[in-house]
Design a protein around this motif. Structure first.
Motif, short mmCIF file in Angstrom:
data_model
loop_
_atom_site.label_atom_id
_atom_site.label_comp_id
_atom_site.label_asym_id
_atom_site.label_seq_id
_atom_site.Cartn_x
_atom_site.Cartn_y
_atom_site.Cartn_z
N VAL A 153 0.85 -1.20 0.00
CA VAL A 153 0.00 0.00 0.00
C VAL A 153 0.88 1.24 0.00
O VAL A 153 0.62 2.21 -0.72
CB VAL A 153 -0.95 0.00 1.22
N ARG A 154 1.96 1.23 0.81
CA ARG A 154 2.89 2.37 0.82
C ARG A 154 3.53 2.57 -0.54
O ARG A 154 3.68 3.71 -1.00
CB ARG A 154 3.98 2.14 1.88
N LYS A 155 3.90 1.49 -1.21
CA LYS A 155 4.49 1.59 -2.55
C LYS A 155 3.51 2.22 -3.53
O LYS A 155 3.87 3.10 -4.31
CB LYS A 155 4.90 0.21 -3.07
N MET A 156 2.27 1.79 -3.48
CA MET A 156 1.26 2.33 -4.39
C MET A 156 1.00 3.81 -4.12
O MET A 156 0.85 4.61 -5.05
CB MET A 156 -0.05 1.55 -4.29
N LEU A 157 0.95 4.19 -2.84
CA LEU A 157 0.75 5.60 -2.51
C LEU A 157 1.90 6.44 -3.02
O LEU A 157 1.69 7.54 -3.55
CB LEU A 157 0.59 5.77 -1.00
N ARG A 158 3.12 5.94 -2.89
CA ARG A 158 4.28 6.67 -3.41
C ARG A 158 4.17 6.84 -4.93
O ARG A 158 4.46 7.91 -5.47
CB ARG A 158 5.58 5.96 -3.05
N VAL A 159 3.76 5.78 -5.61
CA VAL A 159 3.59 5.86 -7.06
C VAL A 159 2.54 6.91 -7.42
O VAL A 159 2.75 7.73 -8.32
CB VAL A 159 3.21 4.47 -7.65
N PHE A 160 1.42 6.92 -6.71
CA PHE A 160 0.38 7.90 -6.99
C PHE A 160 0.86 9.32 -6.70
O PHE A 160 0.53 10.25 -7.45
CB PHE A 160 -0.89 7.60 -6.19
N TYR A 161 1.63 9.51 -5.62
CA TYR A 161 2.16 10.84 -5.31
C TYR A 161 3.11 11.31 -6.40
O TYR A 161 3.08 12.48 -6.79
CB TYR A 161 2.86 10.85 -3.96
N VAL A 162 3.95 10.42 -6.88
CA VAL A 162 4.89 10.77 -7.95
C VAL A 162 4.13 11.14 -9.22
O VAL A 162 4.44 12.14 -9.88
CB VAL A 162 5.89 9.63 -8.21
N ILE A 163 3.11 10.36 -9.55
CA ILE A 163 2.30 10.66 -10.75
C ILE A 163 1.62 12.02 -10.61
O ILE A 163 1.62 12.82 -11.55
CB ILE A 163 1.26 9.54 -11.00
N CYS A 164 1.06 12.30 -9.42
CA CYS A 164 0.41 13.61 -9.21
C CYS A 164 1.43 14.73 -9.34
O CYS A 164 1.14 15.77 -9.96
CB CYS A 164 -0.24 13.66 -7.83
N GLY A 165 2.61 14.55 -8.77
CA GLY A 165 3.65 15.58 -8.88
C GLY A 165 4.07 15.79 -10.33
O GLY A 165 4.25 16.93 -10.77
#
Length: 84
Positions: free
Chosen positions: A17-29
């Motif tokens: 879940v932490r990995k997916m959240l990081r991926v989503f944050y990077v995509i948003c950025g």
């Protein structure tokens, strides 16, 4: 044959879940950064504000949640509504 073949799903592990959240944050950025690079054909002056669509989407989601919380007060039924 045993029916005891319970396996945890991929999202049941906190590290995934932490990995997916990081991926989503990077995509948003990245999407916010792309907003500074890509030329948009705007119709209104306020669309020229940096990261306008990101801010607009965030504010829209917050407003939806706040409206839903207020609607819950008069739409919610009692816990034993169907048992009566």
């Amino acid at each position: 044959m045993s029916d005891n073949h319970h396996s945890d799903g991929w999202f049941d592990k906190p590290e995934n879940v932490r990995k997916m959240l990081r991926v989503f944050y990077v995509i948003c950025g990245l999407l916010v950064l792309v907003d500074f690079i890509v030329h948009r054909h705007v119709y209104h002056d306020w669309e020229n504000i940096p990261a306008f669509y990101a801010i607009y989407g965030f504010v829209g989601c917050v407003v939806l949640v706040l409206i839903a919380k207020e609607m819950r007060k008069f739409l919610m039924r009692g816990e034993d509504y169907y048992d009566e």
